[in-house]
Scaffold this motif. Structure first.
Motif, PDB file in Angstrom:
ATOM      1  N   HIS A 240       6.015 -13.115  -5.751  1.00 30.87           N
ATOM      2  CA  HIS A 240       7.360 -12.775  -4.974  1.00 30.87           C
ATOM      3  C   HIS A 240       7.846 -11.112  -5.210  1.00 30.87           C
ATOM      4  CE1 HIS A 240       7.904 -16.870  -3.572  1.00 30.87           C
ATOM      5  NE2 HIS A 240       7.296 -17.168  -4.504  1.00 30.87           N
ATOM      6  N   TYR A 241       7.290 -10.290  -4.386  1.00 32.72           N
ATOM      7  CA  TYR A 241       7.700  -8.754  -4.714  1.00 32.72           C
ATOM      8  C   TYR A 241       8.781  -8.434  -3.991  1.00 32.72           C
ATOM      9  CZ  TYR A 241       2.850  -8.223  -5.691  1.00 32.72           C
ATOM     10  OH  TYR A 241       1.387  -8.648  -6.269  1.00 32.72           O
ATOM     11  N   ASP A 242       9.678  -7.648  -4.792  1.00 30.24           N
ATOM     12  CA  ASP A 242      10.794  -6.806  -4.266  1.00 30.24           C
ATOM     13  C   ASP A 242      10.285  -5.305  -4.200  1.00 30.24           C
ATOM     14  OD1 ASP A 242      13.215  -5.363  -4.185  1.00 30.24           O
ATOM     15  OD2 ASP A 242      14.309  -6.714  -5.117  1.00 30.24           O
ATOM     16  N   LEU A 243      10.163  -4.995  -3.030  1.00 35.62           N
ATOM     17  CA  LEU A 243       9.410  -3.716  -3.007  1.00 35.62           C
ATOM     18  C   LEU A 243      10.418  -2.483  -3.257  1.00 35.62           C
ATOM     19  CD1 LEU A 243       6.472  -3.193  -2.190  1.00 35.62           C
ATOM     20  CD2 LEU A 243       7.476  -5.501  -1.535  1.00 35.62           C
ATOM     21  N   GLN A 244      11.843  -2.962  -3.028  1.00 28.34           N
ATOM     22  CA  GLN A 244      12.809  -1.709  -3.354  1.00 28.34           C
ATOM     23  C   GLN A 244      13.072  -1.503  -4.743  1.00 28.34           C
ATOM     24  OE1 GLN A 244      16.433  -2.944  -1.245  1.00 28.34           O
ATOM     25  NE2 GLN A 244      15.299  -2.928   0.878  1.00 28.34           N
ATOM     26  N   SER A 245      13.028  -2.626  -5.549  1.00 27.15           N
ATOM     27  CA  SER A 245      13.094  -2.283  -7.163  1.00 27.15           C
ATOM     28  C   SER A 245      11.916  -2.158  -7.801  1.00 27.15           C
ATOM     29  CB  SER A 245      13.840  -3.518  -7.891  1.00 27.15           C
ATOM     30  OG  SER A 245      13.023  -4.734  -7.547  1.00 27.15           O
TER      31      SER A 245
ATOM     32  N   PHE B 205       0.902  -1.189   0.061  1.00 29.16           N
ATOM     33  CA  PHE B 205       0.058  -0.075  -0.213  1.00 29.16           C
ATOM     34  C   PHE B 205       0.663   1.430   0.097  1.00 29.16           C
ATOM     35  CE2 PHE B 205      -3.562  -2.758   1.581  1.00 29.16           C
ATOM     36  CZ  PHE B 205      -4.515  -2.410   0.662  1.00 29.16           C
ATOM     37  N   ARG B 206       2.067   1.208   0.662  1.00 29.06           N
ATOM     38  CA  ARG B 206       2.798   2.480   0.725  1.00 29.06           C
ATOM     39  C   ARG B 206       3.621   2.666  -0.668  1.00 29.06           C
ATOM     40  NH1 ARG B 206       4.002   0.170   5.917  1.00 29.06           N
ATOM     41  NH2 ARG B 206       6.222  -0.737   4.927  1.00 29.06           N
ATOM     42  N   THR B 207       3.992   1.502  -1.086  1.00 29.69           N
ATOM     43  CA  THR B 207       4.717   1.655  -2.642  1.00 29.69           C
ATOM     44  C   THR B 207       3.614   1.992  -3.636  1.00 29.69           C
ATOM     45  OG1 THR B 207       6.010  -0.054  -1.582  1.00 29.69           O
ATOM     46  CG2 THR B 207       6.457   0.443  -3.953  1.00 29.69           C
TER      47      THR B 207
ATOM     48  N   PRO C  69       0.199   3.259  -3.561  1.00 30.03           N
ATOM     49  CA  PRO C  69      -0.950   3.818  -3.135  1.00 30.03           C
ATOM     50  C   PRO C  69      -2.230   3.967  -3.730  1.00 30.03           C
ATOM     51  CG  PRO C  69       0.637   5.651  -3.010  1.00 30.03           C
ATOM     52  CD  PRO C  69       1.474   4.446  -3.596  1.00 30.03           C
ATOM     53  N   GLU C  70      -1.755   4.235  -5.266  1.00 30.03           N
ATOM     54  CA  GLU C  70      -2.994   4.540  -6.250  1.00 30.03           C
ATOM     55  C   GLU C  70      -3.415   3.445  -6.659  1.00 30.03           C
ATOM     56  OE1 GLU C  70      -3.851   7.842  -6.664  1.00 30.03           O
ATOM     57  OE2 GLU C  70      -2.283   8.196  -5.333  1.00 30.03           O
ATOM     58  N   THR C  71      -2.840   2.314  -6.931  1.00 32.66           N
ATOM     59  CA  THR C  71      -3.340   1.217  -7.701  1.00 32.66           C
ATOM     60  C   THR C  71      -3.463  -0.194  -6.791  1.00 32.66           C
ATOM     61  OG1 THR C  71      -0.960   0.499  -8.207  1.00 32.66           O
ATOM     62  CG2 THR C  71      -2.081   2.100  -9.746  1.00 32.66           C
ATOM     63  N   PHE C  72      -2.584  -0.550  -5.683  1.00 33.95           N
ATOM     64  CA  PHE C  72      -2.872  -1.604  -4.906  1.00 33.95           C
ATOM     65  C   PHE C  72      -4.271  -1.546  -4.017  1.00 33.95           C
ATOM     66  CE2 PHE C  72      -1.914  -4.487  -1.538  1.00 33.95           C
ATOM     67  CZ  PHE C  72      -1.865  -5.731  -2.143  1.00 33.95           C
ATOM     68  N   HIS C  73      -4.922  -2.564  -4.254  1.00 30.10           N
ATOM     69  CA  HIS C  73      -6.250  -2.537  -3.233  1.00 30.10           C
ATOM     70  C   HIS C  73      -6.274  -4.250  -2.974  1.00 30.10           C
ATOM     71  CE1 HIS C  73      -7.759  -3.090  -7.305  1.00 30.10           C
ATOM     72  NE2 HIS C  73      -8.340  -3.574  -6.908  1.00 30.10           N
ATOM     73  N   MET C  74      -7.116  -4.567  -2.036  1.00 29.22           N
ATOM     74  CA  MET C  74      -7.409  -5.877  -1.526  1.00 29.22           C
ATOM     75  C   MET C  74      -8.691  -5.936  -1.269  1.00 29.22           C
ATOM     76  SD  MET C  74      -4.183  -6.072   1.422  1.00 29.22           S
ATOM     77  CE  MET C  74      -4.895  -8.007   1.735  1.00 29.22           C
ATOM     78  N   PRO C  75      -9.467  -6.798  -2.233  1.00 29.03           N
ATOM     79  CA  PRO C  75     -10.944  -6.959  -2.026  1.00 29.03           C
ATOM     80  C   PRO C  75     -11.204  -8.261  -1.074  1.00 29.03           C
ATOM     81  CG  PRO C  75     -10.226  -7.891  -4.192  1.00 29.03           C
ATOM     82  CD  PRO C  75      -9.090  -7.260  -3.606  1.00 29.03           C
TER      83      PRO C  75
ATOM     84  N   GLY D  96       3.890  -3.093 -11.227  1.00 27.64           N
ATOM     85  CA  GLY D  96       4.347  -3.146  -9.848  1.00 27.64           C
ATOM     86  C   GLY D  96       3.551  -4.319  -9.040  1.00 27.64           C
ATOM     87  N   HIS D  97       2.571  -4.871  -9.350  1.00 33.32           N
ATOM     88  CA  HIS D  97       1.908  -5.685  -8.805  1.00 33.32           C
ATOM     89  C   HIS D  97       0.952  -6.625  -9.590  1.00 33.32           C
ATOM     90  CE1 HIS D  97      -1.618  -3.273  -8.423  1.00 33.32           C
ATOM     91  NE2 HIS D  97      -0.724  -2.401  -7.940  1.00 33.32           N
ATOM     92  N   ILE D  98       0.490  -7.557  -9.409  1.00 35.41           N
ATOM     93  CA  ILE D  98      -0.429  -8.377 -10.028  1.00 35.41           C
ATOM     94  C   ILE D  98      -1.923  -7.490  -9.985  1.00 35.41           C
ATOM     95  CG2 ILE D  98       0.579 -10.547  -9.730  1.00 35.41           C
ATOM     96  CD1 ILE D  98      -1.805 -11.295  -7.887  1.00 35.41           C
ATOM     97  N   GLN D  99      -2.828  -7.986 -11.184  1.00 30.38           N
ATOM     98  CA  GLN D  99      -4.219  -7.184 -11.301  1.00 30.38           C
ATOM     99  C   GLN D  99      -4.959  -7.880  -9.936  1.00 30.38           C
ATOM    100  OE1 GLN D  99      -6.742  -5.186 -11.343  1.00 30.38           O
ATOM    101  NE2 GLN D  99      -6.033  -5.094 -13.547  1.00 30.38           N
TER     102      GLN D  99
END
Length: 446
Positions: free
Chosen positions: A401-406, A97-99, A101-107, A322-325
């Motif tokens: 498997h997320y790498d939040l730094q990259s 969410f911090r990385t 904020p505009e697109t990540f969400h959790m239904p 950035g992350h999956i759909q």
């Protein structure tokens, strides 16, 4: 003096992690009563947001079916309302969410506890409660050949053994795809064919016949063309400290098979976005970490994300920057075991600290927080497990498997675009998984 005290503390913590073994018969008798046959709490939680266990077995289940298709989200967590739910989230989900904020969400959907397993497997699990104990300082265990080895765990090692040795049928074969992304979402899909057979969890197998073997696997790359044809063979023992994993590789260019050394632990994988021991969320060995059983928590975790397995959904629909759909995901509130893993004194691993969140029903690691050598949060992994009720089995399928730094990630075990589902309960004898057979295997299944 402080250093000495610290070493003593770590030693005591490690010893406490391997102390204890067989469960008191009265506690074991709760399996199938207040506890499910797998060892989880059978009943609902206090407010009913986590329901009672209700195993789902459906022999008419077909590929593409979603048993919970009529469910609507109870709510959606976004960066704007994150403060209302932070205490129910892993550190990794908060970091996403911090990385983004505009697109990540959790239904978040109604919780469903349908994990189901064959009766013989559950019977073996019940027997294990009063007979199985850790060996070799917790790097192995005795004396079981089927079932969850520690349905009523008393320490972190036992919880992790349940994940490693969980039921995946006698074996399986089929095609899977994976991809490593750039920050912009660019990627190349890698497709592989694998054949895997288990020694542990084979019906009728005895502990004496089993020896120290867990599983055998052969896998070959079929795409992209630049990597096609390469293959490898693994002989994976249970106690991987007493006996190392046998690894053989077939090189197309050299047209020969050769044995190589152990490639587990923190050897890089998928463009360095994850380590070898992150495959299957964690595959061991356990010797580089001190494991602390923090306890059990109610958390919102990925669960029953059937849309990620739907043959009508293309890989391009899933893999986004950035992350999956997230519209294709499903999150639910479940009880999970929390295990803190700290690198042991004098031992090297690129992940200094890991926190595992293990599902109480399936013993699958559903999520993992990862910290670097500076104690800074670095990476996060989540498993979108589902129940295949026709087998029945709960699988640790699509993993991210997320790498939040990259701002990159690797996604594993995609099957949507394959013509056929993975074939479960496929098996072969150990004599099939030989170095001499690896070259023949590499020439099949394009």
């Amino acid at each position: 003096m402080r250093i000495r005290h610290r070493l003593i503390g770590l030693s005591l913590l490690f010893l406490s992690a391997v102390a204890g073994a067989r469960v008191d018969p009265e506690r074991a008798a709760e399996l199938g009563r207040s506890l499910t046959p797998m060892g989880s709490e059978a009943g609902a939680n206090a407010d009913g947001s986590i329901p009672a266990w209700q195993p789902m077995i459906d022999h008419d289940f077909q590929r593409g079916d979603n048993p919970y298709a009529d469910d609507e989200p109870l709510y959606t967590i976004r960066a704007s309302n994150l403060a209302n739910y932070e205490n129910l989230l892993t550190q990794g989900h908060r970091a996403l969410f911090r990385t983004f904020p505009e697109t990540f969400h959790m239904p978040v959907y109604p919780s469903r506890r349908g994990a189901a397993y064959p009766q013989w497997f559950l019977d073996s699990t019940r027997d294990n409660a009063t007979t199985v104990e850790l060996t070799n300082s917790g790097h192995g265990f005795c004396c079981a050949a089927q079932g969850f080895p520690f349905p009523v765990p008393t320490n972190g090692l036992e919880v992790m053994w349940n994940h490693i040795m969980r039921y995946n049928t006698r074996g399986f074969r089929g095609y899977v795809a994976a991809a490593a992304t750039t920050p912009a979402g660019d990627h190349v899909v890698e497709r592989a064919y694998l054949e895997l057979a288990y020694a542990y969890n084979t019906p009728g197998m005895s502990a004496e016949q089993l020896g120290n073997q867990n599983l055998y696997v052969m896998s070959k790359t079929v795409a992209p063309a630049s990597k096609a044809g390469s293959a490898y063979l693994l002989h994976v023992p249970i106690d991987r400290v007493t006996q190392t994993t046998g690894v053989w590789v077939f090189s197309v260019g050299e047209n020969r098979t050769r044995r190589i050394g152990e490639v587990g632990y923190d050897n890089p994988l998928f463009d360095g976005l994850m380590t070898q021991d992150q495959v299957d969320m964690f595959n061991g060995p356990l010797d580089r970490y001190t494991l602390k059983l923090v306890g059990k928590r109610e958390l919102i975790v990925p669960y029953n994300s059937y849309a990620l397995y739907d043959p009508e959904v293309a890989y391009e629909d899933i893999i986004t920057p950035g992350h999956i759909q997230q519209q294709l995901t499903r999150y639910e509130k479940h009880r999970v075991w929390v295990i803190e893993a700290q690198v042991r004194e004098g031992i090297s691993h690129r992940y200094k600290k890991r926190v595992f969140y293990v599902d109480e029903d399936s013993w699958i690691v559903l999520a993992q927080d990862i910290y670097d050598e500076r104690d800074q949060f670095w990476r996060f992994a989540e498993s979108h497990s589902v129940n295949f009720p026709q087998v029945p089995v709960m699988i640790n399928g699509v993993q991210v498997h997320y790498d939040l730094q990259s701002r990159r990630y690797a996604i594993l075990n995609l099957t949507n675009e394959e013509k056929e589902l993975i074939e479960y309960d496929w098996t072969q004898t150990p004599g099939y998984f030989t170095p001499s057979n690896l070259k023949r295997f590499a020439a099949t299944r394009q």
